[in-house]
Design a protein around this motif. Structure first.
Motif, mmCIF file in Angstrom:
data_model
loop_
_atom_site.group_PDB
_atom_site.id
_atom_site.type_symbol
_atom_site.label_atom_id
_atom_site.label_comp_id
_atom_site.label_asym_id
_atom_site.label_seq_id
_atom_site.Cartn_x
_atom_site.Cartn_y
_atom_site.Cartn_z
ATOM 1 N N LEU A 1 5.556 67.034 66.395
ATOM 2 C CA LEU A 1 5.476 65.669 66.966
ATOM 3 C C LEU A 1 3.808 65.203 66.995
ATOM 4 O O LEU A 1 3.992 63.964 66.574
ATOM 5 N N ARG A 2 2.965 65.782 67.296
ATOM 6 C CA ARG A 2 1.746 65.366 67.175
ATOM 7 C C ARG A 2 1.385 65.262 65.814
ATOM 8 O O ARG A 2 0.649 63.966 65.672
ATOM 9 N N GLU A 3 1.684 65.862 64.940
ATOM 10 C CA GLU A 3 1.273 65.897 63.450
ATOM 11 C C GLU A 3 2.027 64.463 62.840
ATOM 12 O O GLU A 3 1.443 63.779 62.194
ATOM 13 N N ILE A 4 3.264 64.497 63.317
ATOM 14 C CA ILE A 4 4.157 63.006 62.967
ATOM 15 C C ILE A 4 3.239 61.985 63.494
ATOM 16 O O ILE A 4 3.089 60.655 63.006
ATOM 17 N N ALA A 5 3.108 61.887 64.814
ATOM 18 C CA ALA A 5 2.339 61.061 65.544
ATOM 19 C C ALA A 5 0.805 60.610 64.996
ATOM 20 O O ALA A 5 0.494 59.211 64.765
ATOM 21 N N THR A 6 0.174 61.518 64.358
ATOM 22 C CA THR A 6 -1.313 61.341 63.950
ATOM 23 C C THR A 6 -0.950 60.517 62.592
ATOM 24 O O THR A 6 -1.610 59.557 62.153
ATOM 25 N N ILE A 7 0.076 60.907 62.060
ATOM 26 C CA ILE A 7 0.339 60.120 60.538
ATOM 27 C C ILE A 7 0.676 58.893 60.720
ATOM 28 O O ILE A 7 0.445 57.722 59.981
ATOM 29 N N LYS A 8 1.418 58.508 61.870
ATOM 30 C CA LYS A 8 1.991 57.255 62.007
ATOM 31 C C LYS A 8 0.885 56.124 62.337
ATOM 32 O O LYS A 8 0.720 55.210 62.378
ATOM 33 N N VAL A 9 -0.327 57.112 63.131
ATOM 34 C CA VAL A 9 -1.478 56.274 63.580
ATOM 35 C C VAL A 9 -2.240 55.980 62.354
ATOM 36 O O VAL A 9 -2.769 54.715 62.416
ATOM 37 N N LEU A 10 -2.109 56.926 61.367
ATOM 38 C CA LEU A 10 -3.007 56.578 60.184
ATOM 39 C C LEU A 10 -2.307 55.461 59.317
ATOM 40 O O LEU A 10 -2.893 55.168 58.369
ATOM 41 N N GLY A 11 -1.207 54.871 59.852
ATOM 42 C CA GLY A 11 -0.665 53.533 59.052
ATOM 43 C C GLY A 11 0.872 53.870 58.425
ATOM 44 O O GLY A 11 1.356 53.114 57.741
#
Length: 167
Positions: free
Chosen positions: A85-95
């Motif tokens: 989830l953290r990795e997916i959240a980071t990817i979403k934050v990157l746009g």
């Protein structure tokens, strides 16, 4: 030494009715020197009956294995998403958009499915050889050939299950 004859082989081409065979067997068993009579037709019918019942057991195993594969794929996908989830959240934050993130997870699942199919084909081929070697007895020999469509069917079913999990 003079040989001792213990078996007699009869070719009963003229005995077409099973009642004729049974009457002959009863007549032979009336002699004290005859301890048993066996018919290849009866043995073949008996063997075919066993094989027919074995087909039902095999179908049950195939359906059970398919359901197990579906459950395992579903659980592994859920565990993978929960742990990342953290990795997916980071990817979403990157746009990255939701569709791009979903595509990222699906591509990984499809890659792992392809690797699983390849390993499964190799493992299944080895397991088939082992099972056939163990199951064979002196009076029955099973087919050793695995048809190409069996591999294709297994791969397609696995891919369908993986796609169903992704949906």
């Amino acid at each position: 030494e003079k040989p001792q004859y213990k078996n007699i082989l009869l070719n009963l081409e003229n005995f077409t009715a099973s009642g004729d065979e049974q009457n002959l067997a009863d007549d032979l068993l009336a002699y004290n020197d005859v301890t048993g009579v066996s018919s290849t037709d009866v043995m073949i019918r008996s063997f075919n009956g066993v094989i027919d019942r074995l087909d039902v057991v095999i179908i049950i195993f195939i359906v059970s294995a398919g359901l197990l594969a579906l459950i395992i794929l579903y659980n592994l996908t859920n565990i993978t998403v929960q742990e990342r989830l953290r990795e997916i959240a980071t990817i979403k934050v990157l746009g990255f958009t939701d569709a791009e993130v979903t595509s990222y997870v699906y591509r990984e699942n499809m890659f792992l499915t392809i690797v699983g199919i390849l390993v499964g084909v190799l493992g299944g081929t080895i397991l088939h050889k082992v099972v056939i070697d163990i199951a064979e007895v002196n009076i029955a020999m099973f087919g050793r050939e695995i048809y190409w469509w069996s591999y294709l069917l297994a791969a397609v079913i696995t891919a369908v299950f993986a796609a169903a999990v992704c949906v």
